[in-house]
Design a protein around this motif. Structure first.
Motif, PDB file in Angstrom:
ATOM      1  N   LEU A 143       0.832  -1.207   0.000  1.00 38.75           N
ATOM      2  CA  LEU A 143       0.000   0.000   0.000  1.00 38.75           C
ATOM      3  C   LEU A 143       0.866   1.257   0.000  1.00 38.75           C
ATOM      4  O   LEU A 143       0.559   2.238  -0.675  1.00 38.75           O
ATOM      5  N   ALA A 144       1.936   1.223   0.794  1.00 36.00           N
ATOM      6  CA  ALA A 144       2.822   2.392   0.868  1.00 36.00           C
ATOM      7  C   ALA A 144       3.457   2.683  -0.476  1.00 36.00           C
ATOM      8  O   ALA A 144       3.564   3.845  -0.898  1.00 36.00           O
ATOM      9  N   MET A 145       3.883   1.643  -1.189  1.00 34.38           N
ATOM     10  CA  MET A 145       4.536   1.842  -2.479  1.00 34.38           C
ATOM     11  C   MET A 145       3.559   2.207  -3.585  1.00 34.38           C
ATOM     12  O   MET A 145       3.971   2.567  -4.681  1.00 34.38           O
ATOM     13  N   SER A 146       2.255   2.105  -3.287  1.00 31.60           N
ATOM     14  CA  SER A 146       1.227   2.521  -4.248  1.00 31.60           C
ATOM     15  C   SER A 146       0.643   3.880  -3.872  1.00 31.60           C
ATOM     16  O   SER A 146      -0.346   4.303  -4.458  1.00 31.60           O
ATOM     17  N   SER A 147       1.255   4.555  -2.911  1.00 29.73           N
ATOM     18  CA  SER A 147       0.661   5.777  -2.361  1.00 29.73           C
ATOM     19  C   SER A 147       0.534   6.892  -3.382  1.00 29.73           C
ATOM     20  O   SER A 147      -0.363   7.722  -3.289  1.00 29.73           O
TER      21      SER A 147
END
Length: 384
Positions: A143-147
């Protein structure tokens, strides 16, 4: 205090400590001409929010901004335009979000929930007081890398380009692992599933790593994410130099917290930078996280490009480089299982919100069913 564009572009502007810059000033220019006031949302609860402006902190109603769309609901970290003379005051519009951390809700409608916006660092707090859950961490990282890709679309229908939120993993309560060798192995294990992500052991009790973490988040906006009891609020207090956030001790039985923090709060750090503290997260459902899954499991995707067949499912196909890596021990089977699980979940969520993808998924399901039936017919014919 009146507001002007010339004031907005100077470092001495009252909102500068909250992240106001020339780019925000340029974006806000049309609203300034309407007599509206810029502000940053520092807290949201029950349809109202606290907005810090050059005139001080205002309490404003959020109902004016499309309340039925969960991706457009005013969120902590948003930059907004408010009417300084309105009674009651309303948030008139949201400025386009640069980045956003979004997860899926637990509702049957598969909606996205925005947890924090306009963030530069996504700090994932993992407590060393309990056994490491690598699968949960992989989910957070995806999720963080898709922020950036997950930034919510606003009225102009365009994403804010050129901005990226960088993930950071904090191993909190590092004082509970006094053996340096063991702690080093834990860091290595996490680095193995977090390619390119800094992993930092910290302890609010001893101060280990706190100065390093403080230097990283100086400048820009950071959000603390993790389960209850991970030490997020204690860490926030350590950076603030005072007990601003209320904390409780985690349960001794399982190390879990008690959801002391109930709202997302934006705090200005004394050394510079902004910190958003969040309540503990029980569930972290994927939302538009295909890019992040690919980055977290980059070694699997690299191997997949070496498979004999371009549509290899990595199950029993000949010449599968992924299965070959599992057989020779270079790829843990747990890692492949987690990759498959997150891909399926993300695809399922995406299919619920994308009619075209639903149609393609149904067509693929029918094709595979037909192939399965044909194979069964051939098998029965041979038996006879």
């Amino acid at each position: 205090m009146s507001f002007s564009i010339s004031q907005a572009s100077t470092p001495s502007h009252p909102l500068a400590p909250y992240g106001w810059d020339d780019a925000w000033a340029d974006t806000f220019a049309p609203y300034a001409e309407q007599g509206l006031l810029p502000g940053r949302v520092v807290r949201v609860d029950r349809g109202r929010c606290d907005v810090v402006t050059s005139d001080g902190t205002l309490r404003a109603d959020t109902a004016f901004v499309v309340p039925r769309d969960p991706m457009r609901i005013v969120c902590t970290g948003d930059w907004v335009a408010v009417d300084p003379d309105g009674d009651p005051r309303f948030v008139r519009t949201l400025l386009p979000r640069r980045t956003a951390f979004v997860r899926s809700t637990s509702s049957q409608r598969s909606e996205g929930q925005v947890l924090a916006t306009n963030i530069d660092h996504i700090v994932i707090c993992v407590s060393l007081a309990v056994e490491l859950d690598l699968g949960r961490l992989e989910r957070f990282l995806a999720l963080a890398m898709s922020s950036t890709d997950g930034a919510a679309l606003l009225d102009d229908g365009a994403r804010s380009a050129g901005y990226e939120a960088h993930p950071l993993v904090l191993l909190t309560k590092a004082d509970l692992v006094p053996d340096a060798t063991t702690l080093s192995h834990l860091v290595t294990d996490i680095e193995g599933i977090a390619p390119g992500v800094q992993v930092l052991p910290v302890s609010s009790a001893t101060g280990e790593g706190v100065d390093v973490f403080g230097a990283i988040v100086t400048g820009g906006t950071s959000v603390l994410l993790g389960t209850s009891g991970a030490g997020k609020s204690t860490l926030a207090n350590a950076l603030l130099g005072e007990d601003v956030m209320h904390v409780q001790a985690a349960r001794e039985v399982d190390g879990k917290g008690r959801h002391t923090t109930t709202t997302r709060n934006l705090l200005v750090l004394p050394a510079g930078g902004v910190l958003i503290d969040t309540p503990g997260l029980r569930g972290v459902g994927l939302w538009d996280a295909g890019t992040g899954v690919g980055q977290v499991f980059s070694e699997i995707e690299d191997l997949a490009r070496q498979c004999r067949f371009h549509d290899c499912a990595h199950e029993a196909e000949p010449g599968c480089a992924v299965l070959g890596a599992i057989e020779d021990g270079s790829l843990p089977e747990r890692r492949l299982d987690s990759y498959r699980k997150l891909l399926r979940e993300n695809h399922r969520i995406a299919a619920k919100t994308d009619a075209r993808l639903r149609t393609e998924t149904l067509r693929e399901w029918k094709r595979r069913s037909a192939e399965g039936r044909a194979a069964m017919v051939m098998k029965r014919g041979r038996v006879r």
